[in-house]
Design a protein around this motif. Structure first.
Motif, PDB file in Angstrom:
ATOM      1  N   LEU A  59     -23.374   2.515  -6.363  1.00 34.43           N
ATOM      2  CA  LEU A  59     -22.090   2.172  -6.964  1.00 34.43           C
ATOM      3  C   LEU A  59     -22.075   2.511  -8.448  1.00 34.43           C
ATOM      4  O   LEU A  59     -21.075   3.025  -8.976  1.00 34.43           O
ATOM      5  CB  LEU A  59     -21.801   0.677  -6.753  1.00 34.43           C
ATOM      6  CG  LEU A  59     -21.470   0.247  -5.313  1.00 34.43           C
ATOM      7  CD1 LEU A  59     -21.523  -1.269  -5.180  1.00 34.43           C
ATOM      8  CD2 LEU A  59     -20.087   0.757  -4.907  1.00 34.43           C
TER       9      LEU A  59
ATOM     10  N   LYS B 252     -21.115  -2.462   1.075  1.00 32.22           N
ATOM     11  CA  LYS B 252     -20.786  -1.774  -0.180  1.00 32.22           C
ATOM     12  C   LYS B 252     -19.507  -2.353  -0.792  1.00 32.22           C
ATOM     13  O   LYS B 252     -19.456  -2.619  -2.002  1.00 32.22           O
ATOM     14  CB  LYS B 252     -20.642  -0.283   0.103  1.00 32.22           C
ATOM     15  CG  LYS B 252     -20.561   0.589  -1.138  1.00 32.22           C
ATOM     16  CD  LYS B 252     -20.503   2.055  -0.721  1.00 32.22           C
ATOM     17  CE  LYS B 252     -20.263   2.951  -1.919  1.00 32.22           C
ATOM     18  NZ  LYS B 252     -20.132   4.366  -1.521  1.00 32.22           N
ATOM     19  N   SER B 253     -18.505  -2.574   0.039  1.00 30.64           N
ATOM     20  CA  SER B 253     -17.247  -3.130  -0.470  1.00 30.64           C
ATOM     21  C   SER B 253     -17.437  -4.567  -0.951  1.00 30.64           C
ATOM     22  O   SER B 253     -16.867  -4.984  -1.960  1.00 30.64           O
ATOM     23  CB  SER B 253     -16.164  -3.061   0.612  1.00 30.64           C
ATOM     24  OG  SER B 253     -16.484  -3.913   1.689  1.00 30.64           O
TER      25      SER B 253
ATOM     26  N   ALA C   7     -19.154  -4.459  -4.348  1.00 30.90           N
ATOM     27  CA  ALA C   7     -18.234  -4.032  -5.408  1.00 30.90           C
ATOM     28  C   ALA C   7     -17.231  -5.134  -5.731  1.00 30.90           C
ATOM     29  O   ALA C   7     -16.910  -5.373  -6.902  1.00 30.90           O
ATOM     30  CB  ALA C   7     -17.511  -2.765  -4.978  1.00 30.90           C
TER      31      ALA C   7
END
Length: 543
Positions: free
Chosen positions: A431, A478-479, A482
């Motif tokens: 990221l 991943k989301s 973030a």
């Protein structure tokens, strides 16, 4: 005609065939050479990819003699594979470097390097020059290392609270065959390292840790001995099996009469001559035993053997002895007991003797196997991990697994910072690199995004090996990372119901993670800068 064999004759008129195949060879260079290199790297990485993580598969390696090795240790798999392609050999060296310096992460580093090469191939197809790709990878690696520093946690690797060290060692052992004894093995590894660690210098001398094994028993019988274990027994079965307050003479001179330095011949022509020879030998043996006893020793450990007569005299004079002890073991005994290795009987003195609280003989079940244990030594920092197992294969894999755990704990003594495993650190770095790539206007931004995608190869492999949908699982984590700005979220490989690796106690050393990224990046940069290979003789190589 080129490519056809030609018949020729030597000076004796014997025919031999010359095969002209030089014209059939070709040398790849430019983009074709890069594609060949990348294919070799990807193939090797794909073989190891299935071995990654706690649910990763093991590999069965059969040697030329039929020896079977079952392991998921990346360095061991690669070393025992018959690799011919030169670029693939570089990946073998990459894994070996990670093993030598860090001990753990030998599979991850090859998977990451393979993913970087795969991404580089797509960039090459888009017409981006290899040097620009290498430069972009270098920039991305710096950002990833900086991000690792930001997300790292610190815990004191001290003698008081060893639980964090044990949890880290358990993470290392989680993907090994011996994970049924995960907690016990981790505790043994931590105890061994902390026994020999120099906390002031923040260093660990692995020479003081000996790992040995004996077939028989079960893995749960593995134990840590604060001393030395030697795979020998007393030279005579009637010698005492246990000696307390031992004063040990460590000898590298044989129990035998001295021989002339020049060539000699001895003729025994009568019974009287034989008796004189026997008396001479007995006198010399007795003199040697007296020198050992006069120095105050009550146990002799000899590097060489001695015959039955010397053995009988040692028993008669109440001097227990051990023979045929190898050089490395002799050195370890000397370090542990604080003794000096003595090359001549005449040099023996009380201050050169080693001391130990207990020297005892271990016997195993109904078998005739015996081992000698030297405990309560003067230098208590020398330790031995004694592994038991049902067969040789299990013991060898346990040795490899414990080596990884010992190395990880040593790294924590050197640098006590940690990051969280399960692909959490890799996703966090991915990221960060992707965010920085958006700020760059030059061509390197494409290489940086490719680097970010390659970092996701490790969590993708973890999810795939755990039976999940890899793309869906990694996209979800991943989301979440973030959105919540929580770099501890990784892949729930064990199905514990949480993606927070802190709660799961899945920990990696910061120094090991950094080394993975540095080594993989440097190797891929090197491969990208090779666009032509020639053999040393100047001939074209056959691809």
């Amino acid at each position: 005609m080129s490519g056809q064999p030609t018949l020729a004759f030597d000076e004796f008129g014997r025919p031999f065939i010359i095969i002209k195949d030089q014209s059939t060879k070709k040398r790849l260079h430019g983009i074709q050479a890069h594609k060949s290199h990348i294919l070799a790297g990807r193939t090797l990485a794909n073989i190891l990819r299935t071995s990654l993580g706690p649910k990763g598969m093991d590999k069965m390696l059969v040697g030329p003699d039929g020896d079977v090795t079952i392991t998921n240790d990346g360095a061991t798999i690669l070393q025992q594979m018959d690799v011919e392609h030169q670029i693939a050999k570089l990946l073998v060296e990459l894994s070996k470097s990670q093993d030598d310096e860090i001990g753990d992460g030998t599979t991850s580093v090859v998977v990451l390097a393979g993913a970087l090469l795969e991404q580089a191939e797509q960039l090459l197809d888009r017409g981006i020059h290899p040097i620009r790709i290498a430069d972009g990878y270098e920039m991305a690696a710096h950002i990833a290392l900086k991000r690792l520093d930001e997300i790292s946690d610190v815990f004191p690797a001290g003698q008081e609270d060893r639980e964090p060290l044990i949890r880290t060692a358990m993470t290392t052992l989680g993907s090994k065959i011996i994970n049924k004894c995960q907690r016990k093995m981790a505790e043994i590894a931590v105890e061994a390292v902390m026994s020999v660690a120099d906390m002031e210098r923040k260093d660990v001398d692995f020479e003081l840790i000996k790992v040995t094994g004996k077939v028989g028993g079960k893995l749960e019988d593995t134990m840590l001995v604060k001393g030395v274990i030697v795979d020998k027994d007393m030279s005579h079965p009637q010698m005492p099996k246990s000696i307390t307050d031992a004063k040990i003479a460590i000898l590298t001179c044989p129990f035998e009469p001295p021989k002339p330095k020049t060539k000699y011949g001895l003729h025994v022509s009568s019974v009287e001559d034989y008796r004189k020879l026997r008396e001479y030998e007995k006198e010399k043996f007795t003199e040697m035993i007296k020198q050992v006893k006069d120095a105050g020793a009550n146990l002799a450990i000899c590097q060489w053997g001695f015959d039955d007569e010397a053995n009988h005299l040692l028993l008669s004079n109440n001097l227990p002895a051990v023979r045929w002890v190898g050089g490395p073991e002799i050195e370890l005994i000397a370090i542990a007991t604080g003794g000096r290795i003595v090359p001549r009987f005449s040099e023996l003195s009380p201050e050169k003797l080693g001391t130990a609280g207990v020297v005892r003989e271990l016997s195993f079940g109904t078998t005739k196997d015996h081992m000698l244990v030297i405990e309560e030594c003067k230098n208590s920092r020398a330790v031995t991990i004694f592994i038991r197992g049902g067969n040789k294969m299990i013991i060898e894999e346990a040795k490899r697994s414990l080596h990884d755990a010992l190395c990880v704990i040593r790294n924590l003594v050197r640098d006590s910072r940690i990051v969280y495993g399960g692909g959490a650190a890799d996703i966090a770095c991915s990221l960060a690199v992707a965010a920085e790539a958006d700020k760059i206007s030059t061509l390197e931004q494409y290489a940086m995004r490719a680097f970010a995608d390659a970092l996701e190869s490790i969590p993708l492999a973890l999810a795939e090996n755990s039976g999940m949908n890899p793309i869906e699982t990694v996209a979800k984590v991943k989301s979440e990372q973030a959105r919540a700005e929580n770099p501890r979220l990784g892949i729930d490989c064990m199905g514990k119901g949480t993606n927070d690796m802190r709660e799961q106690n899945v920990i990696e050393t910061l120094i090991g993670k950094k080394q993975q990224i540095c080594l993989a990046t440097q190797l891929v940069k090197m491969i990208l800068k090779i666009d032509d290979i020639r053999s040393q003789g100047g001939d074209d190589m056959d691809y």
